[in-house]
Design a protein around this motif. Structure first.
Motif, short mmCIF file in Angstrom:
data_model
loop_
_atom_site.label_atom_id
_atom_site.label_comp_id
_atom_site.label_asym_id
_atom_site.label_seq_id
_atom_site.Cartn_x
_atom_site.Cartn_y
_atom_site.Cartn_z
N GLY A 219 0.85 -1.38 0.06
CA GLY A 219 -0.24 0.03 0.00
C GLY A 219 0.87 1.06 0.10
N ILE A 220 0.33 2.40 -0.50
CA ILE A 220 0.83 3.61 -0.47
C ILE A 220 0.08 4.74 -0.29
CG2 ILE A 220 0.87 4.03 -2.94
CD1 ILE A 220 3.50 5.44 -2.77
N SER A 221 0.06 5.39 0.45
CA SER A 221 -0.91 6.72 0.77
C SER A 221 -0.30 8.16 1.15
CB SER A 221 -1.63 6.23 1.80
OG SER A 221 -0.91 5.86 3.28
N TYR A 222 -0.98 9.01 1.01
CA TYR A 222 -0.69 10.47 1.13
C TYR A 222 -1.83 10.87 1.99
CZ TYR A 222 -0.16 15.56 0.23
OH TYR A 222 -0.03 16.91 0.35
N GLU A 223 -1.34 11.76 3.04
CA GLU A 223 -2.20 12.65 3.97
C GLU A 223 -1.77 14.13 3.76
OE1 GLU A 223 -3.57 13.51 8.47
OE2 GLU A 223 -2.76 11.41 7.76
N SER A 224 -2.62 14.86 3.11
CA SER A 224 -2.49 16.24 3.13
C SER A 224 -2.00 17.00 4.32
CB SER A 224 -3.48 17.05 2.34
OG SER A 224 -4.63 17.22 3.31
N TYR B 16 -6.28 33.00 13.26
CA TYR B 16 -5.18 32.90 12.64
C TYR B 16 -5.42 31.58 12.00
CZ TYR B 16 -3.95 30.01 16.98
OH TYR B 16 -4.02 29.22 18.05
N ARG B 17 -4.33 31.07 11.14
CA ARG B 17 -4.21 29.86 10.32
C ARG B 17 -2.80 29.22 10.51
NH1 ARG B 17 -5.89 33.80 7.05
NH2 ARG B 17 -3.67 33.47 5.66
N LEU B 18 -3.22 27.90 10.67
CA LEU B 18 -1.99 26.98 11.08
C LEU B 18 -1.96 25.71 10.13
CD1 LEU B 18 0.55 25.73 12.50
CD2 LEU B 18 -1.16 24.45 14.00
N ARG B 19 -0.93 25.81 9.28
CA ARG B 19 -0.59 24.66 8.43
C ARG B 19 0.11 23.50 8.70
NH1 ARG B 19 2.58 25.58 3.31
NH2 ARG B 19 4.30 24.99 4.81
N THR B 20 -0.13 22.23 8.98
CA THR B 20 0.73 21.21 9.43
C THR B 20 1.22 20.44 8.36
OG1 THR B 20 -1.00 19.69 9.60
CG2 THR B 20 -1.05 20.95 11.54
N PRO B 21 2.11 19.71 8.65
CA PRO B 21 2.99 18.92 7.41
C PRO B 21 1.98 17.76 6.79
CG PRO B 21 4.28 19.04 9.36
CD PRO B 21 2.84 19.65 9.82
N SER B 22 2.38 17.66 5.80
CA SER B 22 1.73 16.21 5.12
C SER B 22 2.50 15.14 5.32
CB SER B 22 2.01 16.54 3.40
OG SER B 22 3.26 16.64 3.09
N LYS B 23 1.83 14.05 5.18
CA LYS B 23 2.50 12.56 5.52
C LYS B 23 2.45 11.74 4.35
CE LYS B 23 0.05 11.61 9.19
NZ LYS B 23 -0.63 11.13 10.38
N TYR B 24 3.61 10.90 4.10
CA TYR B 24 3.61 9.96 3.14
C TYR B 24 3.84 8.46 3.86
CZ TYR B 24 4.56 14.03 0.31
OH TYR B 24 4.37 15.08 -0.17
N THR B 25 2.85 7.41 3.37
CA THR B 25 3.06 6.09 4.08
C THR B 25 3.40 5.23 3.01
OG1 THR B 25 1.91 6.86 5.93
CG2 THR B 25 2.00 4.48 5.69
N GLY B 26 4.12 4.18 3.38
CA GLY B 26 4.34 2.90 2.41
C GLY B 26 4.19 1.66 3.36
#
Length: 512
Positions: free
Chosen positions: A314-319, A357-367
């Motif tokens: 599996g491979i996935s991406y979380e924004s 205010y706004r906060l952008r957290t990091p994306s994640k990549y999973t294998g």
């Protein structure tokens, strides 16, 4: 004016401050870390479900797992948490505990099969799932004898470094609430801190406007303590669509709504070991209560391939999660001077409302890889990469957030997360176990948080169309905090806090 803050809440006043409150790089972590909550089966295998699928909580790792379901499914999970916090501040050790119940997860997924044997899309699924992503309720404290800076230095530096005018420190009114509001309107957060300190005698006006003298013991060690009580939660509502394409390929996506509701109340307390002369401040008690609330949005994309009958990949991406947040702050300061029995105190009947205010957290990549042993069981491994230096507060033009973002970028790093889980079935029983590791988000020289280590175990029993699962998870991580939260140039030595979280999850799962 009543000495006790809580008796004032019925008459609370609201005011907008000119600038954002003092924030610290550690504040961002409560929006980045999760308890990996969910169903008991998911937790029993430490969340190693990226290539396994077939579980409602697995959809948060890889939404393609929704297409592996063969039947409509619903699940409800209750979670019990027991937290133990052990602190070390200049060699003095303390311990404080919290325990409570939570709704860990609830959701349902529906399967729609195609009866056309030549169709590319063999089936699709639609699901909705709620999860408590982080239980923010906690209690901890630290105390010890410090040879470093006094709590008074925090106020003294703010007043002098920002050249706060005397009209701010001593507004022309006898009403403490009105004066605190005026100080905020004239000089924002820094003006309010200067007013609190001047009003209670921590600092005194000097000969030149904007210059202050210290009125507390400056050649002493200090008995210092800070007591924290936190409450609230962060949670996620996920809508999922997944499809099976052909016999061996699955794809899916999530749309996620995040909710944050968090309160941190703290008291920083100090007593000079060697008091100064009569009239100088000997004891300080600085009260802060910050309420943060808001919503966020993110999405997931994923795919799972049936490489062989036994092996899945599996491979996935979380924004990134894009949060929109607001803060509310209430404060107070109380002091006792040498030679005086009564205290000086100012607990304004004010809640500061800050701009959104706004906060952008990091994306994640999973294998992910999973090996299925027929009907007997499985073993699964997930690897996730997440770069914490991509956290970003906005608007970027705000000087406070610009400083905070630079600090985050300089102190945090890309990290590796590993989850390993297994399950073995004996007739209607299932036995599970797992391990989870998350690398510290901080660079070597800035270890505000340590590595996270967690292990889990669980059992399940199938009643045919329904199943009851139970899991136990133990998580260990350390972090650092200090007497006062500051964005940069922290004046105070860190207290080390070791946390041990114990979770017990119970899930009822039914297929229909």
């Amino acid at each position: 004016m009543n000495k006790y803050f809580y008796s004032l809440l019925s008459a609370i006043l609201l005011t907008g401050a000119t600038y954002a409150q003092e924030a610290s790089p550690g504040d961002v972590m409560k929006f980045n870390q999760t308890d990996l909550n969910g169903t008991a089966r998911f937790r029993g295998m430490s969340g190693a479900f990226g290539a396994v699928g077939g579980d409602l909580s697995a959809l948060s790792i890889n939404p393609a797992g929704g297409a592996i379901f063969n039947y409509n499914t619903a699940a409800f999970t209750v979670s019990y948490v027991a937290k133990n916090n052990k602190s070390d501040y200049f060699g003095n050790k303390e311990s404080k505990n919290y325990n409570g119940l939570d709704v860990g997860q609830m959701g349902a997924l529906f399967v729609f099969n195609s009866y056309d044997k030549d169709a590319v899309m063999k089936k699709f699924t639609i699901g909705l799932n709620y999860e408590s992503t982080k239980n923010l309720r906690n209690d901890y404290l630290f105390r010890g004898l410090s040879n470093g800076n006094s709590l008074g230095d925090y106020f003294f530096n703010i007043a002098n470094n920002n050249h706060i005018p005397y009209d701010v420190a001593d507004p022309k009114t006898n009403d403490g609430t009105d004066a605190y509001i005026q100080a905020g309107n004239m000089a924002g957060y820094d003006g309010q801190q200067t007013f609190l300190a001047h009003e209670t005698g921590v600092i005194l006006s000097d000969k030149q406007d904007g210059v202050y003298s210290a009125n507390y013991a400056t050649n002493s060690a200090y008995h210092q303590a800070r007591v924290f009580t936190t409450s609230g939660f962060s949670s996620k509502f996920a809508g999922t669509f997944a499809a099976q394409l052909g016999d061996r390929f699955y794809v899916g996506g999530n749309l996620n709504i995040h909710v944050v509701d968090y309160t941190q109340t703290s008291r920083a307390i100090e007593r000079a070991q060697t008091p100064g002369e009569d009239g100088t401040i000997d004891i300080m008690n600085f009260y802060n209560s910050t309420y943060t609330y808001g919503t966020g949005f993110s999405f997931n994309l994923g795919a799972i391939a049936q490489v062989t009958d036994e092996l899945r990949a599996g491979i996935s991406y979380e924004s990134p999660t894009w949060y929109s947040l607001k803060d509310e702050l209430a404060q107070g300061l109380e002091t006792i001077a040498v030679g005086k029995e009564e205290s000086e105190y100012i607990y304004p009947q004010v809640v500061n409302l800050y701009d959104r205010y706004r906060l952008r957290t990091p994306s994640k990549y999973t294998g992910s890889l999973a090996y299925i042993f027929g009907e007997k069981g499985l073993i699964s491994v997930d690897y996730t990469y997440k770069d914490y230096s991509n956290n970003e507060f906005r608007p970027k033009g705000n000087n406070a957030y610009k400083t905070l973002n630079n600090s985050i970028a300089n102190t945090t790093q890309g990290t590796s997360h590993i989850r390993i889980g297994g399950e073995y079935r004996i007739k209607d029983f299932s036995i599970r176990g797992g391990y989870r590791f998350e690398q510290s988000p901080y660079k070597k020289d800035f270890k505000a948080y340590g590595d996270l280590n967690s292990f889990s175990t669980g059992i399940g029993y199938s009643f045919g169309n329904s199943r009851l699962d139970l899991s136990y998870t133990r998580t260990a991580q350390s972090f650092q905090t200090s007497l006062v939260d500051m964005t940069v140039n922290n004046l105070y030595s860190a207290a080390n806090i070791k946390t041990r979280d114990n979770f017990v999850n119970l899930t009822y799962n039914i297929s229909f």
